[in-house]
Motif scaffolding. Structure first.
Motif, PDB file in Angstrom:
ATOM      1  N   PRO A  86       0.892  -1.021   0.085  1.00  0.00           N
ATOM      2  CA  PRO A  86      -0.052  -0.119   0.164  1.00  0.00           C
ATOM      3  C   PRO A  86       0.980   1.227  -0.181  1.00  0.00           C
ATOM      4  N   GLU A  87       0.297   2.311  -0.663  1.00  0.00           N
ATOM      5  CA  GLU A  87       1.242   3.526  -0.778  1.00  0.00           C
ATOM      6  C   GLU A  87       0.935   4.270   0.639  1.00  0.00           C
ATOM      7  N   LEU A  88      -0.109   4.350   1.322  1.00  0.00           N
ATOM      8  CA  LEU A  88      -0.417   5.191   2.594  1.00  0.00           C
ATOM      9  C   LEU A  88      -1.068   4.052   3.586  1.00  0.00           C
ATOM     10  N   VAL A  89      -0.507   4.085   4.847  1.00  0.00           N
ATOM     11  CA  VAL A  89      -1.125   3.473   5.873  1.00  0.00           C
ATOM     12  C   VAL A  89      -1.284   4.249   6.987  1.00  0.00           C
ATOM     13  N   TYR A  90      -2.110   3.853   8.088  1.00  0.00           N
ATOM     14  CA  TYR A  90      -1.829   4.646   9.237  1.00  0.00           C
ATOM     15  C   TYR A  90      -1.174   4.106  10.394  1.00  0.00           C
ATOM     16  N   HIS A  91      -0.788   4.657  11.201  1.00  0.00           N
ATOM     17  CA  HIS A  91       0.161   4.068  12.397  1.00  0.00           C
ATOM     18  C   HIS A  91      -0.720   3.224  13.264  1.00  0.00           C
ATOM     19  N   GLY A  92      -0.013   1.950  13.374  1.00  0.00           N
ATOM     20  CA  GLY A  92      -0.915   0.877  14.334  1.00  0.00           C
ATOM     21  C   GLY A  92      -1.366  -0.140  13.651  1.00  0.00           C
ATOM     22  N   ASN A  93      -1.627  -0.240  12.340  1.00  0.00           N
ATOM     23  CA  ASN A  93      -2.155  -1.118  11.400  1.00  0.00           C
ATOM     24  C   ASN A  93      -1.007  -2.049  10.761  1.00  0.00           C
ATOM     25  N   ALA A  94      -1.287  -3.182  10.753  1.00  0.00           N
ATOM     26  CA  ALA A  94      -0.375  -3.969   9.974  1.00  0.00           C
ATOM     27  C   ALA A  94      -0.381  -3.677   8.717  1.00  0.00           C
ATOM     28  N   VAL A  95       0.786  -4.010   7.797  1.00  0.00           N
ATOM     29  CA  VAL A  95       0.941  -3.607   6.313  1.00  0.00           C
ATOM     30  C   VAL A  95       1.219  -4.915   5.558  1.00  0.00           C
ATOM     31  N   ASN A  96       0.303  -5.037   4.648  1.00  0.00           N
ATOM     32  CA  ASN A  96       0.295  -6.347   3.970  1.00  0.00           C
ATOM     33  C   ASN A  96       1.164  -5.989   2.620  1.00  0.00           C
ATOM     34  N   TYR A  97       2.224  -6.880   2.492  1.00  0.00           N
ATOM     35  CA  TYR A  97       2.962  -6.897   1.339  1.00  0.00           C
ATOM     36  C   TYR A  97       3.115  -8.327   0.434  1.00  0.00           C
ATOM     37  N   CYS A  98       3.246  -8.327  -0.729  1.00  0.00           N
ATOM     38  CA  CYS A  98       3.297  -9.253  -1.476  1.00  0.00           C
ATOM     39  C   CYS A  98       4.228  -9.337  -2.768  1.00  0.00           C
ATOM     40  N   THR A 118       5.219  -9.338  11.435  1.00  0.00           N
ATOM     41  CA  THR A 118       4.084  -9.805  12.079  1.00  0.00           C
ATOM     42  C   THR A 118       3.722 -11.402  11.557  1.00  0.00           C
ATOM     43  N   SER A 119       4.110 -11.438  10.272  1.00  0.00           N
ATOM     44  CA  SER A 119       3.978 -12.646   9.634  1.00  0.00           C
ATOM     45  C   SER A 119       4.905 -12.881   8.138  1.00  0.00           C
ATOM     46  N   LEU A 120       5.321 -14.089   8.220  1.00  0.00           N
ATOM     47  CA  LEU A 120       6.615 -14.245   7.075  1.00  0.00           C
ATOM     48  C   LEU A 120       6.466 -15.347   6.172  1.00  0.00           C
ATOM     49  N   PRO A 121       7.000 -15.210   4.945  1.00  0.00           N
ATOM     50  CA  PRO A 121       6.985 -16.452   3.998  1.00  0.00           C
ATOM     51  C   PRO A 121       7.324 -17.514   4.810  1.00  0.00           C
ATOM     52  N   LYS A 129      14.052 -16.672   7.172  1.00  0.00           N
ATOM     53  CA  LYS A 129      14.689 -16.419   8.373  1.00  0.00           C
ATOM     54  C   LYS A 129      15.170 -14.862   8.539  1.00  0.00           C
ATOM     55  N   LEU A 130      14.717 -14.368   9.824  1.00  0.00           N
ATOM     56  CA  LEU A 130      15.189 -12.742   9.907  1.00  0.00           C
ATOM     57  C   LEU A 130      16.572 -12.894  10.486  1.00  0.00           C
ATOM     58  N   ASP A 131      17.259 -11.941   9.995  1.00  0.00           N
ATOM     59  CA  ASP A 131      18.740 -11.684  10.529  1.00  0.00           C
ATOM     60  C   ASP A 131      18.918 -10.017  10.536  1.00  0.00           C
ATOM     61  N   GLY A 132      18.567  -9.290  11.618  1.00  0.00           N
ATOM     62  CA  GLY A 132      18.847  -7.808  11.586  1.00  0.00           C
ATOM     63  C   GLY A 132      17.309  -7.401  10.908  1.00  0.00           C
ATOM     64  N   ASN A 158       3.684 -13.647   0.622  1.00  0.00           N
ATOM     65  CA  ASN A 158       2.898 -12.976   1.436  1.00  0.00           C
ATOM     66  C   ASN A 158       3.655 -12.522   2.626  1.00  0.00           C
ATOM     67  N   PHE A 159       3.694 -11.279   3.423  1.00  0.00           N
ATOM     68  CA  PHE A 159       4.077 -11.043   4.655  1.00  0.00           C
ATOM     69  C   PHE A 159       3.696  -9.653   4.940  1.00  0.00           C
ATOM     70  N   GLN A 160       3.497  -9.604   6.414  1.00  0.00           N
ATOM     71  CA  GLN A 160       3.147  -8.423   6.989  1.00  0.00           C
ATOM     72  C   GLN A 160       4.007  -7.688   7.967  1.00  0.00           C
ATOM     73  N   LEU A 161       4.041  -6.523   8.038  1.00  0.00           N
ATOM     74  CA  LEU A 161       5.167  -5.757   8.761  1.00  0.00           C
ATOM     75  C   LEU A 161       4.380  -4.504   9.653  1.00  0.00           C
ATOM     76  N   SER A 162       4.939  -4.360  10.760  1.00  0.00           N
ATOM     77  CA  SER A 162       4.430  -3.564  11.784  1.00  0.00           C
ATOM     78  C   SER A 162       5.393  -2.375  11.630  1.00  0.00           C
ATOM     79  N   LEU A 163       4.883  -1.043  11.059  1.00  0.00           N
ATOM     80  CA  LEU A 163       5.608  -0.043  10.996  1.00  0.00           C
ATOM     81  C   LEU A 163       5.431   1.077  12.116  1.00  0.00           C
ATOM     82  N   ASN A 164       6.273   1.177  12.961  1.00  0.00           N
ATOM     83  CA  ASN A 164       5.985   2.015  14.091  1.00  0.00           C
ATOM     84  C   ASN A 164       6.507   3.388  14.220  1.00  0.00           C
ATOM     85  N   SER A 165       6.834   4.078  12.866  1.00  0.00           N
ATOM     86  CA  SER A 165       7.208   5.298  12.983  1.00  0.00           C
ATOM     87  C   SER A 165       6.721   6.064  11.551  1.00  0.00           C
TER      88      SER A 165
END
Length: 176
Positions: A52-64, A91-94, A98-101, A120-127
């Protein structure tokens, strides 16, 4: 003295038909020529990253991430790397990632010609601000494909108004 000359018109980075010519000669004047045609097959991966181009703080962001093979050979031994923005929390991974940093890495299952895979994966963007995600994929033939996406995070003020009525009248200038 004998000699052997071989020429090849191959482009290893492209699927194509290649012609190999060989010429052999001996000191007694004998010569032999040969020609072989070789069909070069290879994977041709294409990548896109949907966000998505725009999200509001506190929402999970879906990527594909979409990977497709436009080549004429099955992709093999392909590694995917996703560079996450600073402060992003997955918040969810393919599967098998594996996450490294700030890097997320996984092995891509083989992709047949004219087929594709979706991750598909989700991120929480906190800033607040722009957050760039970069994807890169490299196969065993050294072909590298990449894609990027930027999501803007906006904040909304969370204000509450609390009104308290005094229990009794108060004199002017006195604390209530």
């Amino acid at each position: 003295a004998s000699s052997l000359a071989i020429s090849s018109l191959a482009e290893p980075w492209a699927s194509s038909e290649t012609r190999n010519d060989a010429l052999a000669s001996a000191s007694n004047g004998l010569k032999a020529m040969g020609q072989t045609r070789v069909l070069v097959r290879r994977q041709d991966l294409q990548a896109s990253l949907v966000a998505p181009e725009l999200v509001y703080h506190g929402n999970a962001v879906n990527y594909c991430v979409n990977l497709s093979n436009r080549g004429d050979a099955v992709s093999k031994r392909t590694i995917a790397v996703l560079q996450l923005p600073e402060g992003a929390k997955p918040t969810s991974l393919p599967y098998s990632a594996k996450l490294d940093g700030n890097k997320l890495t996984w092995s891509v299952d083989p992709i047949a010609p004219s087929e594709g895979r979706e991750y598909n994966f989700q991120l929480s963007l906190n800033s607040e601000g722009e957050h760039r995600v970069a994807f890169e994929c490299k196969g065993d033939d050294e072909q590298v494909v990449s894609a990027t996406a930027t999501t803007v995070v906006r904040s909304i003020a969370d204000l509450k108004l609390l009104v308290s009525d005094p229990t009794a009248p108060a004199p002017v200038g006195a604390e209530v």
